[in-house]
Design a protein around this motif. Structure first.
Motif, short mmCIF file in Angstrom:
data_model
loop_
_atom_site.label_atom_id
_atom_site.label_comp_id
_atom_site.label_asym_id
_atom_site.label_seq_id
_atom_site.Cartn_x
_atom_site.Cartn_y
_atom_site.Cartn_z
N CYS A 1 -20.76 -63.25 10.59
CA CYS A 1 -21.65 -64.08 11.09
C CYS A 1 -23.08 -63.79 10.45
CB CYS A 1 -21.67 -64.08 12.80
SG CYS A 1 -22.95 -65.29 13.52
N VAL A 2 -23.74 -64.94 10.02
CA VAL A 2 -24.83 -64.99 9.42
C VAL A 2 -26.01 -65.91 10.25
CG1 VAL A 2 -24.09 -64.32 7.22
CG2 VAL A 2 -24.47 -66.70 7.72
N ALA A 3 -25.58 -66.21 11.41
CA ALA A 3 -26.48 -67.05 12.15
C ALA A 3 -27.70 -66.36 12.82
CB ALA A 3 -25.76 -67.67 13.55
N THR A 4 -28.74 -67.12 13.07
CA THR A 4 -29.85 -66.65 13.80
C THR A 4 -30.03 -67.12 15.07
OG1 THR A 4 -31.28 -68.32 13.06
CG2 THR A 4 -31.22 -66.44 11.63
N HIS A 5 -30.98 -66.21 15.75
CA HIS A 5 -31.16 -66.81 17.34
C HIS A 5 -32.34 -67.61 17.41
CE1 HIS A 5 -32.53 -66.26 21.48
NE2 HIS A 5 -30.96 -65.94 21.82
N PRO A 6 -32.25 -68.84 17.95
CA PRO A 6 -33.26 -69.79 17.95
C PRO A 6 -34.38 -69.73 18.90
CG PRO A 6 -31.39 -70.49 19.33
CD PRO A 6 -31.08 -69.38 18.99
N SER A 7 -34.44 -68.64 19.80
CA SER A 7 -35.73 -68.63 20.71
C SER A 7 -36.82 -68.23 20.21
CB SER A 7 -35.25 -67.84 21.96
OG SER A 7 -36.26 -67.54 22.98
N ASP A 8 -37.75 -69.10 20.63
CA ASP A 8 -39.48 -68.45 20.54
C ASP A 8 -39.79 -67.70 21.30
OD1 ASP A 8 -40.45 -70.35 17.92
OD2 ASP A 8 -39.17 -71.65 19.28
N MET A 9 -39.57 -67.91 22.70
CA MET A 9 -40.00 -67.15 23.93
C MET A 9 -39.43 -65.86 23.82
SD MET A 9 -38.97 -67.71 28.10
CE MET A 9 -37.45 -66.77 27.70
N ALA A 10 -38.13 -65.58 23.20
CA ALA A 10 -37.42 -64.27 23.39
C ALA A 10 -38.21 -63.39 22.34
CB ALA A 10 -36.03 -64.41 23.03
N VAL A 11 -38.66 -63.85 21.15
CA VAL A 11 -39.46 -63.20 20.22
C VAL A 11 -40.63 -62.50 20.93
CG1 VAL A 11 -40.57 -63.01 18.06
CG2 VAL A 11 -38.80 -64.54 18.58
N ALA A 12 -41.63 -63.43 21.66
CA ALA A 12 -43.04 -62.80 22.18
C ALA A 12 -42.49 -61.73 23.29
CB ALA A 12 -43.51 -64.15 22.65
N LEU A 13 -41.43 -62.13 24.05
CA LEU A 13 -41.15 -61.08 25.20
C LEU A 13 -40.56 -59.74 24.58
CD1 LEU A 13 -38.95 -63.42 27.45
CD2 LEU A 13 -41.56 -62.60 27.99
N ALA A 14 -40.00 -59.81 23.12
CA ALA A 14 -39.63 -58.54 22.73
C ALA A 14 -40.75 -57.78 22.31
CB ALA A 14 -38.60 -58.97 21.57
N ALA A 15 -41.67 -58.36 21.69
CA ALA A 15 -42.82 -57.81 21.42
C ALA A 15 -43.63 -57.29 22.21
CB ALA A 15 -43.87 -58.55 20.45
N LEU A 16 -43.79 -57.97 23.40
CA LEU A 16 -44.46 -57.47 24.74
C LEU A 16 -43.77 -56.45 25.72
CD1 LEU A 16 -45.81 -61.07 25.39
CD2 LEU A 16 -47.09 -59.10 24.67
N ASP A 17 -42.55 -56.04 25.12
CA ASP A 17 -41.87 -54.93 25.84
C ASP A 17 -41.29 -55.40 27.26
OD1 ASP A 17 -41.76 -52.65 24.38
OD2 ASP A 17 -43.65 -51.94 24.77
N ALA A 18 -41.14 -56.79 27.40
CA ALA A 18 -40.57 -57.37 28.62
C ALA A 18 -39.22 -56.79 29.02
CB ALA A 18 -40.62 -58.75 28.42
N ARG A 19 -38.62 -57.07 30.36
CA ARG A 19 -37.48 -56.67 30.65
C ARG A 19 -36.62 -57.72 31.26
NH1 ARG A 19 -36.41 -50.98 30.16
NH2 ARG A 19 -34.58 -51.25 31.44
N VAL A 20 -35.48 -57.79 30.96
CA VAL A 20 -34.49 -58.75 31.61
C VAL A 20 -34.02 -58.15 33.10
CG1 VAL A 20 -32.68 -60.65 31.29
CG2 VAL A 20 -33.94 -59.74 29.51
N GLU A 21 -34.07 -58.98 34.07
CA GLU A 21 -33.37 -58.62 35.30
C GLU A 21 -32.18 -59.26 35.39
OE1 GLU A 21 -37.60 -57.27 37.47
OE2 GLU A 21 -36.43 -59.24 38.22
N LEU A 22 -31.15 -58.42 36.15
CA LEU A 22 -29.65 -58.96 35.97
C LEU A 22 -29.28 -58.75 37.49
CD1 LEU A 22 -28.70 -58.01 32.61
CD2 LEU A 22 -28.85 -60.43 33.12
#
Length: 332
Positions: A157-178
């Motif tokens: 697979c050579v696909a890319t992830h499309p989210s813009d929001m997730a890129v910013a969240l990653a740089a900001l050290d955000a966490r996903v709650e499940l």
């Protein structure tokens, strides 16, 4: 039209129980990606569990200074929230760059994280795609892949992830709650999405039946200078060819004391640039330091036949944002 069942639970617990009781169930909130995939025949859920009206639609300030964003907060509301704009500007900018106003009014925080690739081979059931039909091959690998990955891809697979929001969240050290049948847990956004490896059909580390209940933005990255920039084929309503989210704190003496950087449009997930971040910490905020640190990350890129342009594009985006965030005296 494929028939499907519909359930509207009254609580998070009921939603998880409904998922466990219905094979081939899918959670539904805004539906801006899932419904499209259903129309294309890519997704064929037996049951839709509508979580859009669960009480997960608030942005709450916590006592430690962090910010908790509910999973069903709409992208438009999150982008406009005063606490987000003031404390985490890169997130607001990324959301506003992500889609039309109509889509932002419907799309949710949790749904944005779970959106699937826009690879045309994935979206066409008549084309080979290991993500959609494991073992069928990757049509993009030797086909049309101008928009595809240059980092972290595999022969499957050579696909890319499309989210813009997730890129910013990653740089900001955000966490996903499940929340799932085993209770609650959280993961860093930077680790939530997977690289394709031998199992490109698995986009994330989410467990079967788990529901995203929120995203936590930490106090440690609040109020730090941050920004998001995106390059695309047209000025609006297009997915990123490359994008970058940067957080940068610089001391009065011009030394970098905190750095977070993530790329979008380059990989199967938002790409946290750990090599760049380590090189920046303690370094002077100068063009030479920026160039060297960004090169440490992007020199490992493995472009495909038609997308080598993404490497200098991403490098220039990152250098531009770093320079804009650094104080003028530091970059002189």
């Amino acid at each position: 039209m494929k028939p499907f069942g519909y359930v509207r639970p009254g609580s998070v617990q009921e939603a998880v129980e409904a998922f466990a009781a219905h094979p081939r169930a899918h959670y539904l909130a805004g539906g801006t990606n899932l419904v499209d995939l259903m129309k294309l025949g890519v997704e064929q859920p037996a049951v839709l569990i509508d979580v859009g009206r669960l009480p997960l639609d608030t942005v709450d300030e916590l006592p430690d200074g962090s910010l908790r964003v509910g999973a069903t907060v709409r992208n438009s509301d999150l982008a406009a929230h005063p606490a987000v704009r003031d404390r985490y500007p890169a997130l607001s900018q990324a959301l506003l760059a992500g889609a039309s106003a109509q889509l932002r009014n419907a799309a949710t925080t949790g749904g944005n994280l779970l959106q699937r690739t826009r690879c045309p081979y994935f979206q066409d059931p008549d084309k080979p795609c290991n993500k959609r039909a494991p073992g069928s091959g990757c049509g993009a690998l030797d086909g049309v892949h101008r928009d595809h990955a240059v980092l972290g891809h595999s022969p499957h697979c050579v696909a890319t992830h499309p989210s813009d929001m997730a890129v910013a969240l990653a740089a900001l050290d955000a966490r996903v709650e499940l929340y799932g049948t085993d209770g609650t847990r959280s993961l860093p956004v930077a680790d939530f999405h997977r690289l394709p490896g031998d199992h490109p059909e698995r986009d994330t580390e989410i467990r079967p039946g788990e529901l995203i209940t929120g995203v936590l933005l930490p106090a440690a990255t609040a109020f730090a200078p941050s920004a998001y920039r995106k390059a695309r084929d047209r000025a609006s309503y297009a997915f990123a060819l490359a994008s970058v989210a940067v957080l940068l704190r610089v001391s009065d003496s011009g030394v970098i004391t905190q750095a977070g950087l993530a790329f979008g449009g380059l990989a199967h997930r938002p790409w946290r640039a750990r090599h760049t971040e380590r090189a920046l910490l303690g370094a002077p905020a100068t063009p030479a330091a920026f160039e060297g640190a960004v090169a440490l990350e992007l020199d490992a890129a493995e472009p495909l036949r038609d997308n080598a342009y993404k490497v200098p594009l991403a490098r220039n985006l990152a250098l531009d944002v770093l320079a804009r965030l650094a104080p003028a005296h530091a970059t002189a």
